[in-house]
Design a protein around this motif. Structure first.
Motif, mmCIF file in Angstrom:
data_model
loop_
_atom_site.group_PDB
_atom_site.id
_atom_site.type_symbol
_atom_site.label_atom_id
_atom_site.label_comp_id
_atom_site.label_asym_id
_atom_site.label_seq_id
_atom_site.Cartn_x
_atom_site.Cartn_y
_atom_site.Cartn_z
ATOM 1 N N ASN A 1 0.639 -1.157 -0.032
ATOM 2 C CA ASN A 1 -0.058 -0.160 -0.003
ATOM 3 C C ASN A 1 0.821 1.129 -0.001
ATOM 4 O OD1 ASN A 1 -2.468 -1.399 0.098
ATOM 5 N ND2 ASN A 1 -2.549 -1.577 2.199
ATOM 6 N N LEU A 2 1.824 1.075 0.797
ATOM 7 C CA LEU A 2 3.143 2.386 0.789
ATOM 8 C C LEU A 2 3.445 2.536 -0.726
ATOM 9 C CD1 LEU A 2 4.624 4.613 2.504
ATOM 10 C CD2 LEU A 2 6.339 2.554 2.552
ATOM 11 N N ASN A 3 4.008 1.662 -1.178
ATOM 12 C CA ASN A 3 4.485 1.755 -2.523
ATOM 13 C C ASN A 3 3.363 2.150 -3.676
ATOM 14 O OD1 ASN A 3 6.910 1.011 -4.100
ATOM 15 N ND2 ASN A 3 5.456 -0.473 -5.073
ATOM 16 N N GLN A 4 2.174 1.744 -3.599
ATOM 17 C CA GLN A 4 1.260 2.425 -4.483
ATOM 18 C C GLN A 4 0.800 3.986 -3.980
ATOM 19 O OE1 GLN A 4 -2.276 -0.020 -4.970
ATOM 20 N NE2 GLN A 4 -1.171 -1.863 -4.313
ATOM 21 N N SER A 5 0.997 4.160 -2.831
ATOM 22 C CA SER A 5 0.686 5.560 -2.585
ATOM 23 C C SER A 5 1.843 6.796 -3.194
ATOM 24 C CB SER A 5 0.814 5.806 -0.847
ATOM 25 O OG SER A 5 -0.292 4.997 -0.400
ATOM 26 N N ILE A 6 2.887 6.071 -3.185
ATOM 27 C CA ILE A 6 4.156 6.810 -3.453
ATOM 28 C C ILE A 6 4.419 6.904 -5.101
ATOM 29 C CG2 ILE A 6 5.097 7.044 -1.375
ATOM 30 C CD1 ILE A 6 7.235 4.953 -2.087
ATOM 31 N N GLN A 7 3.890 6.074 -5.898
ATOM 32 C CA GLN A 7 4.111 6.023 -7.278
ATOM 33 C C GLN A 7 3.887 7.210 -7.854
ATOM 34 O OE1 GLN A 7 5.011 3.045 -8.961
ATOM 35 N NE2 GLN A 7 5.535 2.581 -6.779
ATOM 36 N N VAL A 8 3.162 8.123 -7.363
ATOM 37 C CA VAL A 8 2.764 9.404 -8.095
ATOM 38 C C VAL A 8 4.103 10.205 -8.318
ATOM 39 C CG1 VAL A 8 2.520 10.729 -5.815
ATOM 40 C CG2 VAL A 8 1.213 11.472 -7.898
ATOM 41 N N SER A 9 4.951 9.891 -7.172
ATOM 42 C CA SER A 9 6.470 10.450 -7.326
ATOM 43 C C SER A 9 7.292 10.207 -8.603
ATOM 44 C CB SER A 9 7.115 10.364 -6.095
ATOM 45 O OG SER A 9 7.574 8.671 -6.029
ATOM 46 N N ASP A 10 6.794 9.169 -9.273
ATOM 47 C CA ASP A 10 7.632 8.446 -10.530
ATOM 48 C C ASP A 10 8.894 8.279 -10.332
ATOM 49 O OD1 ASP A 10 7.327 7.894 -13.316
ATOM 50 O OD2 ASP A 10 8.181 9.706 -13.771
ATOM 51 N N VAL A 11 9.429 7.894 -8.817
ATOM 52 C CA VAL A 11 10.393 7.432 -8.627
ATOM 53 C C VAL A 11 10.396 5.627 -8.640
ATOM 54 C CG1 VAL A 11 12.052 6.888 -6.727
ATOM 55 C CG2 VAL A 11 10.850 9.218 -7.158
ATOM 56 N N GLN A 12 11.095 5.111 -9.356
ATOM 57 C CA GLN A 12 11.161 3.661 -9.182
ATOM 58 C C GLN A 12 11.809 2.896 -8.179
ATOM 59 O OE1 GLN A 12 9.224 2.479 -12.126
ATOM 60 N NE2 GLN A 12 8.891 4.549 -12.647
ATOM 61 N N LEU A 13 11.207 2.167 -7.499
ATOM 62 C CA LEU A 13 11.394 1.659 -6.294
ATOM 63 C C LEU A 13 11.357 0.075 -6.712
ATOM 64 C CD1 LEU A 13 10.315 3.976 -3.552
ATOM 65 C CD2 LEU A 13 12.725 3.544 -4.632
ATOM 66 N N LYS A 14 12.160 -0.803 -6.063
ATOM 67 C CA LYS A 14 12.067 -2.156 -6.207
ATOM 68 C C LYS A 14 11.534 -2.771 -5.073
ATOM 69 C CE LYS A 14 14.404 -6.502 -7.662
ATOM 70 N NZ LYS A 14 15.688 -7.006 -8.134
ATOM 71 N N LEU A 15 10.072 -3.162 -5.127
ATOM 72 C CA LEU A 15 9.700 -3.762 -3.990
ATOM 73 C C LEU A 15 9.432 -5.348 -4.193
ATOM 74 C CD1 LEU A 15 7.931 -3.406 -0.997
ATOM 75 C CD2 LEU A 15 5.851 -3.562 -2.759
ATOM 76 N N PRO A 16 9.981 -6.141 -3.108
ATOM 77 C CA PRO A 16 9.868 -7.726 -3.471
ATOM 78 C C PRO A 16 8.441 -8.225 -4.009
ATOM 79 C CG PRO A 16 11.091 -7.072 -1.163
ATOM 80 C CD PRO A 16 10.284 -5.763 -1.607
ATOM 81 N N PRO A 17 8.290 -8.754 -4.878
ATOM 82 C CA PRO A 17 7.270 -9.267 -5.491
ATOM 83 C C PRO A 17 6.374 -10.015 -4.652
ATOM 84 C CG PRO A 17 8.929 -10.802 -6.168
ATOM 85 C CD PRO A 17 9.640 -9.619 -5.469
ATOM 86 N N LYS A 18 4.778 -10.076 -4.942
ATOM 87 C CA LYS A 18 4.036 -10.955 -4.061
ATOM 88 C C LYS A 18 4.291 -12.365 -4.394
ATOM 89 C CE LYS A 18 0.468 -7.251 -4.160
ATOM 90 N NZ LYS A 18 -0.930 -7.005 -4.534
ATOM 91 N N LYS A 19 3.614 -13.269 -3.347
ATOM 92 C CA LYS A 19 3.591 -14.592 -3.293
ATOM 93 C C LYS A 19 2.517 -15.157 -2.946
ATOM 94 C CE LYS A 19 6.734 -18.720 -3.025
ATOM 95 N NZ LYS A 19 7.826 -19.452 -2.298
#
Length: 218
Positions: free
Chosen positions: A75-93
């Motif tokens: 959820n945090l990663n989705q919230s900051i997507q507007v910044s257009d900064v590419q961050l590598k979050l470990p994938p879901k499983k």
């Protein structure tokens, strides 16, 4: 353009003296960097929870512990997507997401993710990140709180009126901007007011602040 509300010389001198009386109480400085370490994880009945230790500044004794599950990071990663900064979050499983080797690797990936966030000059100062890592001090909606204070101030001001808050200006959490218009001269161009809450931008005791506001209104 910042609106400056002038007072007489004597009042200005008093205002200066009041502003010099910095409140010595421990006030939170949003600019002090945070560092984190995901110390461990624990497998609960329905999910896995990560234990995160957070430090403010260089003092190793100033820390607190928080707990987040993977979905919180997502959820945090989705919230900051507007910044257009590419961050590598470990994938879901979906399957075998409680396998200990997998969880150890995910813990490492989440640690790297948080370090990347906190090393970014703008993301690290974003209230969303602060709220994620320090919920005790950042649960408050600072924009709404500041707007209430500004509205109370202008309620008794005969010259200016708030048009709208300008939320997309600036990066300081406790500094806010508002578009204001003149009540005396409606044809005059609108102006921008900057408003600082007590803190690193503006530090003064509540009583002195009340006196200052009274002086400005008078």
């Amino acid at each position: 353009l910042r609106v400056i509300m002038a007072t007489s010389k004597s009042r200005s001198d008093y205002t200066g003296r009041v502003l010099e009386k910095v409140d010595r109480k421990s006030m939170l400085d949003d600019t002090i960097p945070l560092t984190v370490n995901i110390q461990t994880y624990r497998i609960l009945s329905s999910h896995v929870e990560y234990s995160i230790r957070v430090w403010r500044g260089p003092n190793p004794e100033e820390y607190w512990d928080i707990h987040h599950r993977y979905s919180d990071f997502d959820n945090l990663n989705q919230s900051i997507q507007v910044s257009d900064v590419q961050l590598k979050l470990p994938p879901k499983k979906v399957f075998k997401n409680t396998d200990r080797q997998f969880l150890t690797e995910r813990q490492k990936g989440l640690q790297e993710y948080l370090e990347a966030v906190l090393s970014h000059p703008f993301l690290s100062s974003n209230v969303i990140i602060k709220r994620f890592l320090d919920p005790r001090n950042y649960l408050e909606n600072f924009h709404d709180s500041a707007y209430r204070n500004v509205s109370m101030f202008f309620r008794s001001n005969p010259e200016w009126n708030i048009v709208e808050p300008l939320r997309a200006i600036g990066w300081r959490i406790r500094k806010h901007y508002y578009l204001i218009s003149s009540k005396v001269n409606p044809k005059a161009p609108n102006r921008i007011l900057s408003w600082s809450e007590p803190g690193p931008d503006f530090c003064v005791g509540e009583r002195d602040l009340e006196v200052l506001l009274k002086i400005l209104v008078d």
